[in-house]
Design a protein around this motif. Structure first.
Motif, PDB file in Angstrom:
ATOM      1  N   ALA B 106       0.910  -1.254  -0.047  1.00 49.29           N
ATOM      2  CA  ALA B 106       0.092   0.048  -0.006  1.00 49.29           C
ATOM      3  C   ALA B 106       0.781   1.317   0.078  1.00 49.29           C
ATOM      4  O   ALA B 106       0.313   2.402  -0.222  1.00 49.29           O
ATOM      5  CB  ALA B 106      -0.885  -0.058   0.997  1.00 49.29           C
ATOM      6  N   GLU B 107       2.146   1.109   0.304  1.00 53.25           N
ATOM      7  CA  GLU B 107       3.035   2.302   0.381  1.00 53.25           C
ATOM      8  C   GLU B 107       3.784   2.546  -0.901  1.00 53.25           C
ATOM      9  O   GLU B 107       4.922   2.999  -0.995  1.00 53.25           O
ATOM     10  CB  GLU B 107       4.052   2.074   1.680  1.00 53.25           C
ATOM     11  CG  GLU B 107       3.347   2.226   2.955  1.00 53.25           C
ATOM     12  CD  GLU B 107       4.422   1.719   4.148  1.00 53.25           C
ATOM     13  OE1 GLU B 107       5.351   2.563   4.324  1.00 53.25           O
ATOM     14  OE2 GLU B 107       4.443   0.560   4.319  1.00 53.25           O
ATOM     15  N   THR B 108       3.081   2.017  -1.970  1.00 56.02           N
ATOM     16  CA  THR B 108       4.002   2.210  -3.400  1.00 56.02           C
ATOM     17  C   THR B 108       3.810   3.755  -3.667  1.00 56.02           C
ATOM     18  O   THR B 108       2.803   4.261  -3.629  1.00 56.02           O
ATOM     19  CB  THR B 108       3.246   1.402  -4.410  1.00 56.02           C
ATOM     20  OG1 THR B 108       3.197  -0.042  -4.088  1.00 56.02           O
ATOM     21  CG2 THR B 108       4.017   1.595  -5.614  1.00 56.02           C
ATOM     22  N   GLN B 115       9.877   8.229 -11.620  1.00 53.10           N
ATOM     23  CA  GLN B 115      11.050   9.057 -12.008  1.00 53.10           C
ATOM     24  C   GLN B 115      12.193   8.169 -12.147  1.00 53.10           C
ATOM     25  O   GLN B 115      13.441   8.634 -12.658  1.00 53.10           O
ATOM     26  CB  GLN B 115      11.405   9.823 -10.434  1.00 53.10           C
ATOM     27  CG  GLN B 115      10.432  11.122 -10.483  1.00 53.10           C
ATOM     28  CD  GLN B 115      10.817  11.753  -9.327  1.00 53.10           C
ATOM     29  OE1 GLN B 115      11.723  11.412  -8.441  1.00 53.10           O
ATOM     30  NE2 GLN B 115      10.384  13.231  -8.978  1.00 53.10           N
ATOM     31  N   ALA B 116      11.972   6.904 -11.741  1.00 54.29           N
ATOM     32  CA  ALA B 116      13.144   5.946 -12.019  1.00 54.29           C
ATOM     33  C   ALA B 116      13.217   5.627 -13.537  1.00 54.29           C
ATOM     34  O   ALA B 116      14.345   4.829 -13.963  1.00 54.29           O
ATOM     35  CB  ALA B 116      13.100   4.728 -11.065  1.00 54.29           C
ATOM     36  N   GLU B 117      12.382   5.820 -14.089  1.00 56.07           N
ATOM     37  CA  GLU B 117      12.281   5.452 -15.625  1.00 56.07           C
ATOM     38  C   GLU B 117      12.349   3.862 -15.952  1.00 56.07           C
ATOM     39  O   GLU B 117      13.485   3.547 -16.713  1.00 56.07           O
ATOM     40  CB  GLU B 117      13.223   6.450 -16.404  1.00 56.07           C
ATOM     41  CG  GLU B 117      12.933   7.882 -16.136  1.00 56.07           C
ATOM     42  CD  GLU B 117      13.678   8.650 -17.137  1.00 56.07           C
ATOM     43  OE1 GLU B 117      14.712   8.360 -17.574  1.00 56.07           O
ATOM     44  OE2 GLU B 117      13.438   9.984 -17.147  1.00 56.07           O
ATOM     45  N   PRO B 118      11.642   3.411 -15.372  1.00 53.87           N
ATOM     46  CA  PRO B 118      12.188   1.777 -15.590  1.00 53.87           C
ATOM     47  C   PRO B 118      11.753   1.263 -16.918  1.00 53.87           C
ATOM     48  O   PRO B 118      10.837   1.839 -17.455  1.00 53.87           O
ATOM     49  CB  PRO B 118      11.267   1.049 -14.332  1.00 53.87           C
ATOM     50  CG  PRO B 118      10.133   2.046 -14.126  1.00 53.87           C
ATOM     51  CD  PRO B 118      10.592   3.238 -14.426  1.00 53.87           C
ATOM     52  N   ASP B 119      12.252   0.247 -17.447  1.00 60.74           N
ATOM     53  CA  ASP B 119      11.810  -0.508 -18.617  1.00 60.74           C
ATOM     54  C   ASP B 119      11.289  -1.741 -18.115  1.00 60.74           C
ATOM     55  O   ASP B 119      10.555  -2.496 -18.927  1.00 60.74           O
ATOM     56  CB  ASP B 119      12.898  -0.563 -19.714  1.00 60.74           C
ATOM     57  CG  ASP B 119      14.017  -1.418 -19.033  1.00 60.74           C
ATOM     58  OD1 ASP B 119      13.986  -1.813 -18.004  1.00 60.74           O
ATOM     59  OD2 ASP B 119      15.051  -1.493 -19.705  1.00 60.74           O
ATOM     60  N   LEU B 120      11.142  -2.190 -16.735  1.00 57.01           N
ATOM     61  CA  LEU B 120      10.513  -3.407 -16.329  1.00 57.01           C
ATOM     62  C   LEU B 120      10.111  -3.174 -14.950  1.00 57.01           C
ATOM     63  O   LEU B 120      11.152  -2.529 -14.013  1.00 57.01           O
ATOM     64  CB  LEU B 120      11.322  -4.643 -16.621  1.00 57.01           C
ATOM     65  CG  LEU B 120      10.998  -5.952 -15.910  1.00 57.01           C
ATOM     66  CD1 LEU B 120       9.501  -6.200 -16.580  1.00 57.01           C
ATOM     67  CD2 LEU B 120      11.910  -6.825 -16.102  1.00 57.01           C
ATOM     68  N   ILE B 121       8.986  -3.679 -14.532  1.00 57.73           N
ATOM     69  CA  ILE B 121       8.723  -3.516 -13.017  1.00 57.73           C
ATOM     70  C   ILE B 121       8.395  -5.000 -12.689  1.00 57.73           C
ATOM     71  O   ILE B 121       7.386  -5.339 -13.152  1.00 57.73           O
ATOM     72  CB  ILE B 121       7.582  -2.536 -12.602  1.00 57.73           C
ATOM     73  CG1 ILE B 121       7.826  -1.162 -13.230  1.00 57.73           C
ATOM     74  CG2 ILE B 121       7.267  -2.462 -11.467  1.00 57.73           C
ATOM     75  CD1 ILE B 121       6.490  -0.146 -13.252  1.00 57.73           C
ATOM     76  N   VAL B 122       9.074  -5.680 -11.432  1.00 56.06           N
ATOM     77  CA  VAL B 122       8.984  -6.754 -11.160  1.00 56.06           C
ATOM     78  C   VAL B 122       8.204  -6.806  -9.494  1.00 56.06           C
ATOM     79  O   VAL B 122       8.831  -6.076  -8.735  1.00 56.06           O
ATOM     80  CB  VAL B 122      10.069  -7.685 -11.002  1.00 56.06           C
ATOM     81  CG1 VAL B 122       9.754  -9.065 -10.609  1.00 56.06           C
ATOM     82  CG2 VAL B 122      10.807  -7.507 -12.318  1.00 56.06           C
ATOM     83  N   ILE B 123       7.085  -7.041  -9.499  1.00 53.09           N
ATOM     84  CA  ILE B 123       6.308  -7.135  -8.378  1.00 53.09           C
ATOM     85  C   ILE B 123       6.507  -8.299  -7.535  1.00 53.09           C
ATOM     86  O   ILE B 123       5.688  -9.297  -8.127  1.00 53.09           O
ATOM     87  CB  ILE B 123       4.840  -6.508  -8.426  1.00 53.09           C
ATOM     88  CG1 ILE B 123       4.988  -5.066  -8.949  1.00 53.09           C
ATOM     89  CG2 ILE B 123       4.215  -6.555  -7.199  1.00 53.09           C
ATOM     90  CD1 ILE B 123       3.587  -4.734  -9.175  1.00 53.09           C
ATOM     91  N   GLY B 124       7.040  -8.334  -6.205  1.00 56.23           N
ATOM     92  CA  GLY B 124       7.137  -9.583  -5.691  1.00 56.23           C
ATOM     93  C   GLY B 124       6.406  -9.771  -4.361  1.00 56.23           C
ATOM     94  O   GLY B 124       6.835  -9.908  -3.440  1.00 56.23           O
ATOM     95  N   VAL B 125       5.044  -9.541  -4.662  1.00 57.75           N
ATOM     96  CA  VAL B 125       4.033  -9.664  -3.288  1.00 57.75           C
ATOM     97  C   VAL B 125       3.166 -10.857  -3.376  1.00 57.75           C
ATOM     98  O   VAL B 125       2.918 -11.150  -4.770  1.00 57.75           O
ATOM     99  CB  VAL B 125       3.422  -8.214  -3.280  1.00 57.75           C
ATOM    100  CG1 VAL B 125       4.298  -7.121  -3.002  1.00 57.75           C
ATOM    101  CG2 VAL B 125       2.285  -7.934  -4.321  1.00 57.75           C
ATOM    102  N   LEU B 130      -1.652  -8.118  -4.005  1.00 52.82           N
ATOM    103  CA  LEU B 130      -1.589  -7.287  -5.257  1.00 52.82           C
ATOM    104  C   LEU B 130      -2.850  -6.227  -5.353  1.00 52.82           C
ATOM    105  O   LEU B 130      -2.752  -5.356  -5.936  1.00 52.82           O
ATOM    106  CB  LEU B 130      -1.810  -8.305  -6.554  1.00 52.82           C
ATOM    107  CG  LEU B 130      -0.698  -8.944  -6.955  1.00 52.82           C
ATOM    108  CD1 LEU B 130      -0.799  -9.939  -8.216  1.00 52.82           C
ATOM    109  CD2 LEU B 130       0.452  -8.032  -7.508  1.00 52.82           C
ATOM    110  N   ALA B 131      -3.967  -6.651  -4.743  1.00 48.88           N
ATOM    111  CA  ALA B 131      -5.066  -5.646  -4.614  1.00 48.88           C
ATOM    112  C   ALA B 131      -4.829  -4.320  -4.243  1.00 48.88           C
ATOM    113  O   ALA B 131      -5.298  -3.352  -4.518  1.00 48.88           O
ATOM    114  CB  ALA B 131      -6.217  -6.165  -3.938  1.00 48.88           C
ATOM    115  N   ASP B 132      -3.579  -4.272  -3.426  1.00 50.69           N
ATOM    116  CA  ASP B 132      -3.035  -2.743  -2.937  1.00 50.69           C
ATOM    117  C   ASP B 132      -2.303  -2.054  -3.952  1.00 50.69           C
ATOM    118  O   ASP B 132      -2.224  -0.777  -3.700  1.00 50.69           O
ATOM    119  CB  ASP B 132      -2.272  -2.953  -1.587  1.00 50.69           C
ATOM    120  CG  ASP B 132      -3.122  -3.844  -0.408  1.00 50.69           C
ATOM    121  OD1 ASP B 132      -4.395  -3.524  -0.695  1.00 50.69           O
ATOM    122  OD2 ASP B 132      -2.459  -4.298   0.420  1.00 50.69           O
ATOM    123  N   ILE B 133      -2.257  -2.648  -5.001  1.00 50.90           N
ATOM    124  CA  ILE B 133      -1.246  -1.821  -6.019  1.00 50.90           C
ATOM    125  C   ILE B 133      -1.944  -1.684  -7.227  1.00 50.90           C
ATOM    126  O   ILE B 133      -2.672  -2.497  -7.673  1.00 50.90           O
ATOM    127  CB  ILE B 133       0.022  -2.905  -6.357  1.00 50.90           C
ATOM    128  CG1 ILE B 133       0.634  -3.083  -5.259  1.00 50.90           C
ATOM    129  CG2 ILE B 133       0.884  -2.152  -7.374  1.00 50.90           C
ATOM    130  CD1 ILE B 133       1.879  -3.822  -5.230  1.00 50.90           C
TER     131      ILE B 133
END
Lengths: 332, 331
Positions: B106-108, B115-125, B130-133
């Motif tokens: 929830a603190e995402t 700002q980090a300008e990612p080309d990939l985001i890996v969510i490991g929750v 996942l509903a919190d994101i």
């Protein structure tokens, strides 16, 4: 004179019957829980007991201390509820309206934000918070019961709002608070309880002499003066007792709001309008209600316990509606 | 136009063509710059991701996994629970990276991720979290792959999958092989004692305020790595609740005796510094605990680093398990 004696005798009989009922429910509660224990085994555990027998250990080390806490917290909340309704002459008042509970919760939020935690820390913080909130409410609203309640309500809203803000900023504080904020008797059997139990004992003893004076104050300030009561002193002593009782009960079990609201109404059906009798009945009916609710909290869910405050809310709501509908609001 | 002028123009054109061609051929060696993609199976569906991502944001369990796998991280979530298990090098990387989320999903911080300008985001929750994101919001920034655990023991496959998504498998597999060799060696060491025991485990996630404790069975946080050494945590949960509740449960403290009466030995979770967390201390202080057969026989074993969810961290757990069970070899 004869009528009064007869009434007094009836009330004494009812109070003794309530006391017997309390003892019976307490003994019953030793056998009910996640791990059911037969009545015979409960009695053997109470009178002697085998330290190698797991059933006896459950009775003596888990359920007995928990019953003490339920009785103490129930009596404290019941009597505090009687005193606050008599003081404020408001049938919807409960100890929380004087800011005691919100003060305790706010102190815990601030304390945990500053790194203070653990059962002993929470206990000290809740008592300190309750005392400070009550002192503030009294200093602002001591002139009249209405002003007292309004000040308490205003402070409750302010502390609740600021506390919520602090908790939302820090998830760890929120985590500690969410466990504390749902009143429960579970897991308290090992915590240091001597101090709050002693405070409740002192509060209950102090409530008896004050209740006689409060009887006169409840008739109105002019009548109270005529009867020789020092209204300001009685009001201060009553508020101090409410703070002591509700603060100590909150320290033991967290906020259990409904007991303080409901018990005075039930007590009024048995004890009439006399504040000393109400205090007596409040001290017995509060524990009965909390013991029954605590038994329910242990067995309602197959996968774990329901916090006792949720059970009191579920039980208390309908009972209060029933009491008001059946008898109407009895005069305070 | 003079000949000299024409030849200068032709030279400039040739240089420009050469530069463009050179850049293109260099980019072809790396998938991200060339735009090479592949379809990757994640919890949130079939996601098209770069073959070789260059700027990866990781959250939750993906943080330690991708730190260890030397993935090209540009932002991570806070992962305080894993700090005691990190090597100094990984810890330095962890400290140096921008924190784009707190400890909970929830603190995402979506602005920080942008700002980090990612080309990939890996969510490991875990899947329920996942509903919190706001996945849709993240997908507007970069491809999002959600790879979270449901059962605690799944960290082995999931951390490999996370490393695969980030294009960092080679480094990951080397660490995994090292772990497996060490676990095999310890399993041999304890083969004569450990598999014969009926073990119980008290976990660190019990809730004192609810008067309960956490009992962990095979496949749970506190047990799955000890199982690689040959430990067997007998029994199973009364009611399967899905995910971690398939392998651990939260009985009332009143049920402590019935839970562990049959146990030959009991292990319990302690913090990385050896201190006993409050939910476990609550159990250890109970008279019911003191009367358990395994406790009376002195067969209780504190285990550190039970939160390990990567192979390198789990090697610390193996050491801790070895240290805890050592008395079994010298009865």
């Amino acid at each position: 004179m004869t009528v009064r004696l007869r009434e007094s005798g009836t009330r004494s009989g009812l109070l003794i019957a309530a006391l017997v009922l309390l003892v019976v429910i307490a003994v019953l509660s030793f056998g009910v829980g996640a791990h059911g224990i037969a009545p015979g085994e409960v009695l053997r555990a109470l009178f002697g007991g085998d330290t190698a027998n797991p059933d006896h250990l459950v009775v003596r080390d888990v359920r007995l201390p928990r019953a003490y806490l339920a009785i103490a917290a129930g009596a404290a909340l019941g009597v505090a509820g009687v005193l606050v309704q008599a003081l404020s002459r408001n049938p919807l008042a409960e100890p929380g309206v004087l800011g005691v509970t919100s003060g305790a919760g706010f102190a815990i939020t601030v304390g945990v934000s500053l790194g203070l935690s653990g059962p002993f820390g929470e206990l000290v913080l809740s008592v300190a918070g309750a005392l400070l909130a009550a002192a503030l409410v009294y200093s602002v609203g001591r002139q009249s019961p209405l002003r007292l309640v309004l000040t308490g309500t205003a402070l409750t809203f302010v502390l609740t709002g600021v506390g919520l803000g602090l908790r939302l900023l820090d998830p760890e504080v929120f985590d500690v608070y969410r466990f504390w904020s749902i009143g429960s008797l579970a897991g308290r059997e090992q915590a240091p309880m001597a101090l709050p139990l002693a405070a409740i004992g002192v509060g209950l003893l102090g409530a008896l002499p004050v209740s006689r004076q409060l009887n006169a104050v409840a008739l109105g300030e002019t009548v109270a003066h005529t009867l020789g009561a020092n209204v300001a002193r009685v009001r201060f002593a009553t508020l101090a007792l409410i703070t002591l009782l509700a603060g100590a009960a909150t320290a033991i079990a967290g906020p259990i709001l409904f007991v303080g609201l409901m018990v005075p109404h039930l007590a009024r059906r048995l004890g009439g309008g006399s504040v000393p009798w109400l205090v007596g009945f409040g001290a017995v009916l509060g524990p009965i209600l909390l013991l029954l609710s605590d038994m329910g909290s242990r067995v309602l869910l197959p996968t774990g316990e329901v916090p006792v405050a949720i059970v009191t809310a579920f039980v208390g709501g309908p009972v209060l509606i029933w009491a008001v509908r059946k008898y109407g609001a009895a005069p305070l | 136009m003079s000949i000299a002028r024409t030849s200068r123009l032709a030279g400039a054109l040739a240089l420009a063509v050469a530069l463009v061609t050179g850049c293109a051929s260099g980019g072809a060696e790396t998938g991200a710059a060339s735009g090479e993609t592949r379809v990757f199976a994640a919890d949130n569906g079939q996601i098209t991701i770069p073959v070789s991502p260059k700027r990866v944001v990781a959250t939750g369990y993906a943080v330690p996994a991708l730190l260890e796998a030397n993935a090209p991280l540009v932002g991570i979530s806070s992962w305080q629970r894993g700090l005691p298990m990190m090597t100094p090098e990984d810890r330095a990387k962890y400290d140096g990276l921008a924190k784009v989320a707190g400890e909970s999903a929830a603190e995402t911080n979506y602005e920080a991720i942008a700002q980090a300008e990612p080309d990939l985001i890996v969510i490991g929750v875990p899947k329920p979290v996942l509903a919190d994101i706001d996945i849709k919001r993240l997908e507007a920034l970069a491809p999002v792959v959600a790879i979270g655990p449901s059962v605690p023991s799944m960290w082995r496959e999931l951390s490999r999958k996370q490393a695969d998504a980030a294009g960092s498998l080679a480094s990951f597999d080397a660490t995994r092989d090292e772990y497996e060799a060490k676990a095999k060696q310890l399993a041999g060491k304890y083969a004569g004692v450990l598999p014969q025991l009926k073990l119980g485990h008290v976990g660190g996630y019990g809730e004192v305020a609810k008067g309960n404790f956490q009992r962990e069975f095979n496949g749970s946080w506190g047990t799955n790595i000890a199982q690689d050494v040959g430990a067997n945590y007998y029994g199973q949960v009364k009611v399967k609740g899905g995910g971690s509740k398939d392998v651990s449960e939260y009985p009332s403290i009143e049920e402590l005796a019935s839970a562990f009466t049959e146990a030959d030995a009991i292990s319990y979770t302690v913090a990385a510094d050896g201190s006993v967390p409050p939910p476990v201390q609550y159990v250890l202080d109970s008279e019911l605990w003191k009367n358990l057969p395994a406790v009376k026989a002195g067969k209780t074993f504190p285990i550190r680093y039970t939160e390990a969810a990567t192979y390198r961290a789990a090697m610390k757990t193996l050491d801790a398990v070895d240290q805890a069970f050592a008395p079994l070899l010298n009865p």
